[in-house]
Design an enzyme around this catalytic site. Sequence first.
Site, short mmCIF file in Angstrom:
data_model
loop_
_atom_site.label_atom_id
_atom_site.label_comp_id
_atom_site.label_asym_id
_atom_site.label_seq_id
_atom_site.Cartn_x
_atom_site.Cartn_y
_atom_site.Cartn_z
N ASP A 96 5.73 7.26 -68.17
CA ASP A 96 6.37 7.66 -66.92
C ASP A 96 5.97 9.10 -66.60
OD1 ASP A 96 8.06 8.28 -64.80
OD2 ASP A 96 9.75 7.18 -65.63
N SER A 131 15.60 6.56 -61.02
CA SER A 131 14.84 7.63 -60.38
C SER A 131 15.74 8.50 -59.49
CB SER A 131 13.67 7.00 -59.59
OG SER A 131 12.77 7.98 -59.15
N HIS A 151 7.13 4.28 -64.61
CA HIS A 151 8.30 4.49 -63.76
C HIS A 151 8.78 3.20 -63.11
CE1 HIS A 151 10.85 7.60 -61.98
NE2 HIS A 151 10.78 6.96 -60.82
#
Length: 399
Positions: A340, A172, A369
């Site tokens: 995601d 991320s 995610h």
Amino acid sequence: MTRPLMALIFLLYFFPLYSGDDSSYRSVALSDYKSLCSQLVQPAGYPCAEHTIETKDGFLLGLQRVSSRDEDLEKQKGPPILLLHGLFMGGDGWFLNSARQSLGFILADNGFDVWIGNVRGTRWSHGHTSLSEDEKEFWTWSWEELALYDLAEMLNYINSLTNRKIYVVGHSQGTIMSFAALTQPDIANKVEAAALLSPISYLEHITAPLVRLMVDTHLDMVILAAGFRELNFKSDWGTVLLDNLCDRLVNCINVLSSITGENCCLNRSRFDLFFEYEPHPSSAKNLHHLFQMIRKGTFSRYDYGLLKNLRVYGQRKPPEFDLSRIPKSLPLWMAYGGNDELSDWTDLEHTIKELKSVPELVYLENYGHVDFILSTTAKKDVYDPMIKFFKSLGNSSSL
């Protein structure tokens, strides 16, 4: 009255009640935490050492070095690998799954010299040489500084100790940092290869409902206007904000899904441990920078507005990070999920088109995610293929 307008009215009402010195709402002090090594790594039977490094702008960052159970930390033979956590997380995230599914332990078991990065402001980093966390100047940074100062210094430090290039793994925000940093030749030349989980550089097409609500209501700008510089969702005001957003504006029965998309395979038995450590603080400027990217569809430096951009950058708009400057010779591996809602395929495709190299891609249809950190099958689905990729490069002969 439209839902976004109702939300904005609520936020304008809410923030004056809690504005001011946000340090007074800090619910957990850094001194209340022992080291990451002593809390999560050593109890699992792995050698772990704490390191502190100083960035060029004075921040003191915590790094942890981890090896397999039977290795001497000072005589590591395997290649160094640096793990970079996501937004509102810290280096602890790599150890919050079971020992068999946590990447930090898996890499150590596979002979890597594991280094855990913790960016400025997180609870495992150690403040600043001259600024207090209660000062607003302490929080005047975004992911741009995390990439060009924090990540750069982590790589310099590890390279100076090991005299080897470093494998990088980001999740991320850790991938945003990696993409930006790797456009800089002096940083890229210290990296052997990069593996990016839920890769993000462009953010225009995110669909996570709570994030879209915050973007559409310009929550980031309201927060800054109210005088907040630190974002700490473990603080009193942060908890109240999330409770009110969920109670009044968005269905947050599953808070993670509202922020990240539906996760298929989370190890729910680890949730209590996960939320004991997460979320970590970040800065309001960091959130504002990310929301700028969503609104403008750009991957660029922080936008100060026309006049200050002219002063800072010498141009009307902030310079973009040129992904084509990432060396073609640098191997890239990316894993992304079909559920995601932060790392969208349209945005990832945009990223890939700008790269000179062709990254190796792994698509996991059901992954959201957070699955890349807390899936019950993360080792088989993500980490084994990643390690196979690293070992295939011919630069891991000691593994």
